[in-house]
Design a protein around this motif. Structure first.
Motif, PDB file in Angstrom:
ATOM      1  N   GLU A 156     -11.867   5.912   1.625  1.00 34.81           N
ATOM      2  CA  GLU A 156     -10.844   6.377   0.674  1.00 34.81           C
ATOM      3  C   GLU A 156      -9.608   5.491   0.740  1.00 34.81           C
ATOM      4  O   GLU A 156      -8.829   5.435  -0.202  1.00 34.81           O
ATOM      5  CB  GLU A 156     -10.432   7.830   1.004  1.00 34.81           C
ATOM      6  CG  GLU A 156     -11.583   8.842   1.024  1.00 34.81           C
ATOM      7  CD  GLU A 156     -12.203   9.073  -0.353  1.00 34.81           C
ATOM      8  OE1 GLU A 156     -11.502   8.868  -1.357  1.00 34.81           O
ATOM      9  OE2 GLU A 156     -13.405   9.438  -0.404  1.00 34.81           O
ATOM     10  N   SER A 157      -9.420   4.813   1.895  1.00 40.26           N
ATOM     11  CA  SER A 157      -8.239   3.942   2.046  1.00 40.26           C
ATOM     12  C   SER A 157      -8.387   2.633   1.270  1.00 40.26           C
ATOM     13  O   SER A 157      -7.482   1.808   1.239  1.00 40.26           O
ATOM     14  CB  SER A 157      -8.014   3.622   3.533  1.00 40.26           C
ATOM     15  OG  SER A 157      -9.160   2.947   4.080  1.00 40.26           O
ATOM     16  N   ALA A 158      -9.531   2.430   0.625  1.00 36.68           N
ATOM     17  CA  ALA A 158      -9.747   1.162  -0.086  1.00 36.68           C
ATOM     18  C   ALA A 158      -8.931   1.106  -1.369  1.00 36.68           C
ATOM     19  O   ALA A 158      -8.868   2.080  -2.123  1.00 36.68           O
ATOM     20  CB  ALA A 158     -11.234   1.020  -0.415  1.00 36.68           C
ATOM     21  N   THR A 159      -8.296  -0.029  -1.568  1.00 41.37           N
ATOM     22  CA  THR A 159      -7.565  -0.273  -2.815  1.00 41.37           C
ATOM     23  C   THR A 159      -7.966  -1.668  -3.284  1.00 41.37           C
ATOM     24  O   THR A 159      -8.590  -2.429  -2.533  1.00 41.37           O
ATOM     25  CB  THR A 159      -6.038  -0.276  -2.592  1.00 41.37           C
ATOM     26  OG1 THR A 159      -5.726  -1.400  -1.739  1.00 41.37           O
ATOM     27  CG2 THR A 159      -5.548   1.008  -1.944  1.00 41.37           C
ATOM     28  N   ALA A 160      -7.537  -1.995  -4.496  1.00 40.23           N
ATOM     29  CA  ALA A 160      -7.837  -3.336  -4.997  1.00 40.23           C
ATOM     30  C   ALA A 160      -7.139  -4.396  -4.141  1.00 40.23           C
ATOM     31  O   ALA A 160      -7.574  -5.541  -4.080  1.00 40.23           O
ATOM     32  CB  ALA A 160      -7.402  -3.452  -6.446  1.00 40.23           C
TER      33      ALA A 160
END
Ligand code: PEP
Length: 253
Positions: A156-160
């Protein structure tokens, strides 16, 4: 949505000091000669060469990455390397969940997800690898397998900003075989849809999805001009300065 292409070299378990540093210096010189490259460059040498390669890349716009990390920041894990150790020596990226680690070390989606969370906390960007085996492809499961890998291994901590996905069909790695351009685009578009559901449209539209699997100078243009292909993760061809740079140049860098 403009996404800057990432040209990434995965050196795997290759390179002693002399040839590894010659490779790094050669890439650094060529990238400097590009002036203002249109792409981002990344090299991922084995752990043993990271510090020395960092020095050889000085002044060149080439990021340094490792090929794996542990999820703990320190402690009793003989033989492992923590994300903090990687940032400490100047890495900004780490590859996670490469199919060779999934196969050789039994890495599960859950473990990869745990590593990614910890890598993000340490300030590393992650290149999270997914891809189907030949059996899975032949039984029509490619998109299903890749979707499950995305759902299970991307946290969930993934961002672009902190995550790049690499789609690497296992059967195309190091074999000289590749999917068709249409197949690659279909998988990348499907992966972006899954990312959109998981992380929101904004992140999904900005997140880079690389293609990997027998990328070479002669096929780079075909794959890297596809709408949902935002760069390449390159194994064998990243070990030769001319091939690595020809892939970049043929991809419009
Ligand atoms: C890889 O292992 O990441 C890879 C894509 O290897 P190759 O380019 O040699 O197929």
């Amino acid at each position: 949505m403009a996404r800057k292409k990432l040209i990434a070299g995965n050196w795997k378990m290759n390179g002693l000091t002399a040839d590894g540093l010659a490779l790094a210096k050669g890439i650094a010189a060529e990238v400097k000669a590009l002036g203002k490259p249109q792409c981002e460059f990344l090299v991922c040498p084995p752990f043993t060469l990271l510090s020395a390669v960092k020095k050889s890349l000085r002044g060149a716009k080439v990021a340094l990455g490792a090929q794996d990390c542990h999820y703990d920041s320190k402690g009793a894990h003989t033989g492992d390397v923590s994300p903090l150790m990687l940032t400490d020596i100047g890495c900004s990226y780490v590859i996670l969940g490469h199919s060779e680690r999934r196969a050789d070390h039994g890495e599960s989606n859950e473990l990869i997800c745990k590593k990614a969370i910890s890598a993000h906390q340490a300030g590393l960007k992650t290149v999270i690898c997914i891809g189907e085996t030949l059996e899975e492809r032949d039984s029509g499961q490619t998109i299903d397998v890749c979707s499950k890998q995305i759902l299970g291994s991307v946290p969930e901590s993934a961002t672009a900003a902190n995550t790049v996905i690499a789609y690497e069909p296992v059967w195309a790695i190091g074999t000289g075989k590749t999917p068709t351009a249409q197949d690659v685009e279909d998988v990348h578009a499907a992966v972006r849809k899954v990312l959109s559901k998981k992380l929101g449209k904004g992140n999904a539209n900005k997140m880079r999805i690389l293609y990997g699997g027998s990328v070479k100078p002669s096929n780079a243009r075909e794959f890297l001009s596809l709408p949902d292909v935002d760069g390449a993760l390159i194994g064998g061809a990243s070990l030769k300065v001319e091939d690595f740079m020809a892939i970049a140049k043929n991809s419009g860098c």
